[in-house]
Every structure is written in structure tokens, then in C-alpha cells.
Design an enzyme around this catalytic site. Sequence first.
Site, PDB file in Angstrom:
ATOM      1  N   ASP A 171      -0.893  33.823  37.883  1.00 51.23           N
ATOM      2  CA  ASP A 171      -1.054  34.081  39.318  1.00 51.23           C
ATOM      3  C   ASP A 171      -0.578  32.900  40.162  1.00 51.23           C
ATOM      4  OD1 ASP A 171      -2.276  36.646  38.976  1.00 51.23           O
ATOM      5  OD2 ASP A 171      -4.143  35.648  38.446  1.00 51.23           O
TER       6      ASP A 171
ATOM      7  N   ARG B 178     -16.488  27.898  39.796  1.00 50.73           N
ATOM      8  CA  ARG B 178     -15.885  28.226  41.090  1.00 50.73           C
ATOM      9  C   ARG B 178     -16.490  27.488  42.277  1.00 50.73           C
ATOM     10  NH1 ARG B 178     -12.030  29.160  38.121  1.00 50.73           N
ATOM     11  NH2 ARG B 178     -11.225  31.268  37.825  1.00 50.73           N
TER      12      ARG B 178
ATOM     13  N   ASP C  80     -14.083  36.263  41.783  1.00 52.97           N
ATOM     14  CA  ASP C  80     -13.701  34.901  42.137  1.00 52.97           C
ATOM     15  C   ASP C  80     -13.280  34.752  43.590  1.00 52.97           C
ATOM     16  OD1 ASP C  80     -14.309  33.809  39.713  1.00 52.97           O
ATOM     17  OD2 ASP C  80     -12.282  33.909  38.912  1.00 52.97           O
TER      18      ASP C  80
ATOM     19  N   SER D  41      -5.705  38.097  30.744  1.00 48.95           N
ATOM     20  CA  SER D  41      -6.194  37.268  31.840  1.00 48.95           C
ATOM     21  C   SER D  41      -7.289  36.382  31.271  1.00 48.95           C
ATOM     22  CB  SER D  41      -6.738  38.145  32.972  1.00 48.95           C
ATOM     23  OG  SER D  41      -7.288  37.339  33.998  1.00 48.95           O
TER      24      SER D  41
END
Length: 406
Positions: A18, A98, A127, A179
Site C-alpha cells: 500500500d 497503531r 486501522d 496482507s
Amino acid sequence: MEKKDIKKIVLAYSGGLDTSIIIPWLKENYNNPEIIAVSGNVGQADELEGLEEKALKTGASKLIIADLIDEMVDEIIIPSLKMDAKYETYLLGTAFARPVIGKKLAEIALAEGADAICHGATGKGNDQVRFELAIKRFAPDMKIIAPWREWDIKSREEEIDYAEAHHVPLKISRETNYSKDKNLWHLSHEGLDLEDPANEPDYDKPGFLEMGVSPFKAPDEPTYVELEFEAGAPVALNGEKMKASAIIAKLNEIGGANGIGIIDIVENRLVGMKDRGVYETPGGTILYFAHEQLEMITVDKDVLHEKQKLAIDYADLIYNGKWYSPLQEALTAFANESNKYVAGTVKLKLYKGNIIPAGMTSPYSLYSENLVTFGESDYDQAQSAGFINLWGLPTKVQALREQGRL
């Protein structure tokens, strides 16, 4: 703020699929702004290798690597361990990292005079919420760019097409295009064959598991580990004092070698859909197990049961991106207070994916062999009759009412 007015963007940069293509995409779609790539070092190890060269080659002006390992461990993971917080059966690996990354993005964006912060989280996942709530807490007026909510790219396959067209180097292929998210605590796997819950994960496929081996390939002899805790936090492993992050790293090695901490679950995402993933959390699984063992003998019944209920709320707020919140502060205070006497040593046996208790001691143990023994003790068993009569009185009165005898 109009796209043409955005001159400088701070990008959360992992070097994965990404974020690798986001740099050229931002250049094309936001009037060629300066891109400052920021990678939070949360223990992803070799994933940071070659990152600066890659970021600069794809258009970033510089790469900032922020060491966030101990902040993540000491400020988020350890309180969560004290609370025994699990989201369903997930040990919150991605969710732990995060908040500190989002906070650092905000701090760097303000220091660099950036006009916006960009992240590569999809519009389907958790996320995006975790990043953006942390950013709003520390840079409430900062514009946030989320390409997955803007661009025409529809899949990871199309992302690979874009990367190839723009000469962006990738470490994956269409066949290995899971992923993944990795940090000191865990590694997640999603996508490809895992998207169908009917498919059994191929744990022994080369390159799939990264933090250890499957239980089928673990040694035929058990491995013993001994953990020491003070006030609910790990302070020593096998007799050697070390900081918590070092204990986790070492337990990852030991646990991974013994096939510990692999789970395959379908979880309920914050956005409302169910998602199937395979998680590797070898060291964390051992720590949680050891901590829960020690709580059995050091925490009284009422506090333990209340903590078990609050653990669900604590896990929810972490999973849902609300770490920087008044509720977190209040629940963390409870976690710390309830763990004052969670101290001692726990011995465990690791064998082919299993964790087997092998004894524990604590200077604050509430366990009394004299009280509980089947042999002679100081406990007067006759006292229980009066207690049962009082405890059962409402039950007796109800029965008398039903029989018309009141």
C-alpha cells in the site's frame, strides 16, 4: 484545503504494498507535494532494511524512522497484559502499535510544518480509525489523506499493476500477496486463500509462518521457561533480569520454535464486517498465560472477577482505536491497582503448540494449603452449615411460596 494547496505531506510508511505505491500516487494526484515518509519502529526487524533507499527512490524527500518499541510495550502492552485484555481471542497485536504510530505522525507533522498526514489503511478495516483517532488527539486540525477512500484502485492485484507500471520494487508477488502486519508482539496474515473460512491454512507452506514453526514441526522434547513478575509486569526470564521488550523478543524465539501462539479466527471488525485472519503471537501468548497463572494465587475473587469483565471493555477500546481516551486512563488505573500483588515466579512447559503449567510461587500468595487440604486443618467444617442456611434462605422461601406454606 484544496489538493493544490497541500505542499507537504507526512506519510505513514511501512514499505509494504500500500504505502509503496502511495508516494508516486500522491505526487501525481496532489500537485507534486513534498513527501516525508515516517516509519514507526515497533519491532518489525528486517522489514526496515533498505527502507530509506526505497522511499527516496519512489519520491520521498526523506525517511524518518522513529523508535517506538519501548513506548508501545511499556505504555500499552504491559497495561493490557495486566488487564488480560483480549479482543475475542485476538491478542491485539496490530491494535497495540497503531496508537503510538499515529501519535508520532502527528508530532512529526507539526514539527515539519506539514499540511496533511497520509496513511495506507483501507476503508474496510480498523486501522483507519486507530490512526485517525490518534492523529485527532494530538493534531486535531490536521488534514488526513486516506488514498483507499479516494483512488480508483480496487484490489491488491491492481496495486501490483500500479507498482509495476511505476517501477516501484516489491518484495511480494501475486502468489505471496498476503496482507501482513508485523511488530514485536505479533504477525498477522490476511487475504488470498484465507478469505474463505472453509480453507485450512497451510502452516507449513514455505514463507507463510515467519515468527516460528507449526506445532507439527516443533521439537519432540518440551522446553521449560521461567518468568518472574513484579506488580503484574514481567521483569526476568529464566533468572535473567531484562526489560519487558527484551523478554518479549526472547519469548518470541522460544515460543516460535515450539509452535506456540498460532491462532486462526474470524473476528468482528469495528466497521461491521467479519474478517478471517491467522495470527502469530508466540511471546505474547506465553506472557498472557503466565500472568493469568500468577493471578490465580495473588488476586482475590471479587477483584479478579471484576477485572475479567472490565478486560472486555479494555480490549474493545484498544481494538476500536480509543487508546487516547479518558476511559483508557481510568481502566489502566484499575489494571495497575489490581496488579499490586501480582508478583512471583511462574514455570511453564512448552510442547508442540501447548503451554503446560509447571509450578508457581509468590510472596503475596492467597493460597493456603492448610485451609484447603483434604487432610487435617484449622478450618472448622461445621461452620458451613449456617452459611448454607443463610445463603439458601431465598431459595427455601420461594419453594415454600410455591407449596402454599408461607
